[in-house]
Scaffold this active site. Structure first.
Site, mmCIF file in Angstrom:
data_model
loop_
_atom_site.group_PDB
_atom_site.id
_atom_site.type_symbol
_atom_site.label_atom_id
_atom_site.label_comp_id
_atom_site.label_asym_id
_atom_site.label_seq_id
_atom_site.Cartn_x
_atom_site.Cartn_y
_atom_site.Cartn_z
ATOM 1 C CG ASP A 229 25.577 -16.009 -20.546
ATOM 2 O OD1 ASP A 229 25.291 -14.941 -21.120
ATOM 3 O OD2 ASP A 229 26.607 -16.138 -19.858
ATOM 4 C CG ASP A 231 26.090 -12.649 -18.308
ATOM 5 O OD1 ASP A 231 26.777 -13.640 -18.038
ATOM 6 O OD2 ASP A 231 25.877 -12.254 -19.481
ATOM 7 C CG ASP A 310 27.606 -16.993 -16.386
ATOM 8 O OD1 ASP A 310 27.387 -18.211 -16.219
ATOM 9 O OD2 ASP A 310 28.349 -16.547 -17.277
#
Ligand code: UTP
Ligand code: MN
Length: 386
Positions: A229, A231, A310
């Site tokens: 992902d 962040d 995120d």
């Protein structure tokens, strides 16, 4: 002891094993194993891993322990792998492991077998195990953790198709998105894609609040080329932190680039500090997103791919603690907190650093300040790949 200070370790201080095959190994002369700290926050761990053959095996064992609910043994294998990752050269013999911290009997047995046979029969057995394979497959879905994976496996399900056609299974919103965009999410995000997402974030912030800034954290801040992902931590002007994420979500929605969002309102309360009980998640305003990233062409024929993003937006004076916490690695953070508590009588989390002896909070403007309070040498983000 006679010199009254620590001396550099010389070859004569090391126990040499004459039976070691010298062709396949590199000498660990500069930093001998005896100098390796049991705390990851006292080791410099770059992405250059000289012991991949061992660490990959140990990580299979760790994952298998995690899937079996055996947290202690999972942590043991993770710690062992982490120590090996920090070494400046490949391990020459299993005997060398005797002088390394965090390598228990189980880990050493695996190293021994790999040194002798080139692979570990236990690891191969696990990799061929139906339960392990199925758990790993299910856990690769966004929103599915070991508990859910296990409950599906125990019902005899082995494939995604079986899960998706099982009438008694109700997927939650996160899992639904996880299956819907599985093809995209399971492809690692590249550094270039992370940079493109950062530009999207900057564009959004310029529109929402030009004084807010965004920094990449997580694996990319540690120098990784790929991640599962991206962040980001947002530095908002004082008192603005709770407004930013809902505004980013709104902006992305209006641009039709938001595929999924889970916004978690801040529950941060200064009066509840320090927190004596460690919590896996911090209390800051944060969100877990699935974002459409525009691309020239993609495997799927669309001009975008889905990426997990995120975001966290801590209050301004909490920023250094949150940045440190979100940069990881998970094991590095875990050992920072453990070191603070056991060696310094201090409590560290993503919100604050508290001295239990003087009953005071230790202020910080930068990550360096936090290391200094802990009496630790500063470790750069790219050296935190423990
Ligand atoms: P990630 O799971 O994204 O790990 O969490 P990573 O190191 O970036 O790995 P890849 O490259 O994505 O696979 C990043 C850091 O954020 C912390 C985690 O502990 C980890 O160190 N984190 C995550 C928090 O501190 N609080 C949270 O609520 C969530
Ligand atoms: Mn990450």
């Amino acid at each position: 002891m006679s010199a009254g200070r620590p001396l550099p370790v010389e070859d004569t201080h090391c126990i040499q094993n004459p039976a070691v095959d010298q062709r396949s190994c590199v000498h660990l002369s500069a930093t001998p194993e005896s100098a390796v700290s049991p705390y990851a926050c006292q080791r410099r761990t770059t992405l250059e891993n000289h012991n991949k053959i061992f660490t990959e095996a140990l990580e299979v064992l760790a994952l298998n322990s995690e899937f079996s609910g055996n947290q202690g043994s999972c942590l043991g294998f993770r710690r062992a792998a982490s120590v090996l990752k920090s070494l400046p050269a490949a391990l020459r013999s299993p005997e060398e492991a005797l002088r390394l911290p965090c390598l228990g009997d189980n880990s050493r047995a695996v190293l021994e077998e790999i040194c002798e046979c080139g692979s570990s029969s236990r690891v191969e057995e696990i990799q061929n195990d139906q339960r392990y394979r199925t758990m790993k497959l299910f856990c690769s879905v966004f929103g599915v953790g070991p508990k859910t994976a296990e409950s599906w496996f125990c019902r005899g399900l082995k494939t995604f198709e079986q899960v998706l056609t099982e009438p008694s299974i109700r997927l939650n919103r996160m899992q639904t998105a996880g299956f819907l965009f599985y093809e995209d999410i399971s492809v690692p995000v590249s550094r270039a894609e992370a940079a493109a997402l950062k530009m999207m974030m900057e564009e959004a912030l310029l529109f929402i609040n030009p004084s807010a800034t965004v920094t990449i954290t997580g694996g990319f801040r540690r120098g990784k080329e790929f991640g599962h992902d991206v962040d980001f931590i947002i530095k908002a002007p004082e008192g603005q932190e709770d407004r930013i994420l809902p505004a980013v979500i709104k902006r992305f929605k209006s641009q039709n680039v938001l595929l999924y969002s889970d916004f978690q309102k801040s529950t941060f309360d200064l009066r509840q500090l320090p927190n004596h009980r460690f919590e896996a998640m911090d209390r800051f305003s944060k969100c877990f997103l699935l974002v459409k990233l525009q691309m020239q062409e993609s495997r799927t024929g669309r001009n975008w791919r889905a990426v997990r993003v995120d975001l966290v937006a801590p209050p301004l004076e909490r920023f250094p603690y949150a940045l440190l916490g979100w940069t990881g690695s998970t094991l590095f953070e875990r050992d920072l907190r453990r070191f603070a508590r056991l060696e310094r009588g201090k409590l560290l989390d993503n919100h604050t650093l508290y001295d239990k002896t003087t009953k005071t909070f230790l202020p910080a403007n930068t990550e360096e300040d936090i290391f200094q309070h802990l009496g630790l040498e500063y470790i750069e983000p790219w050296q935190r790949n423990a």
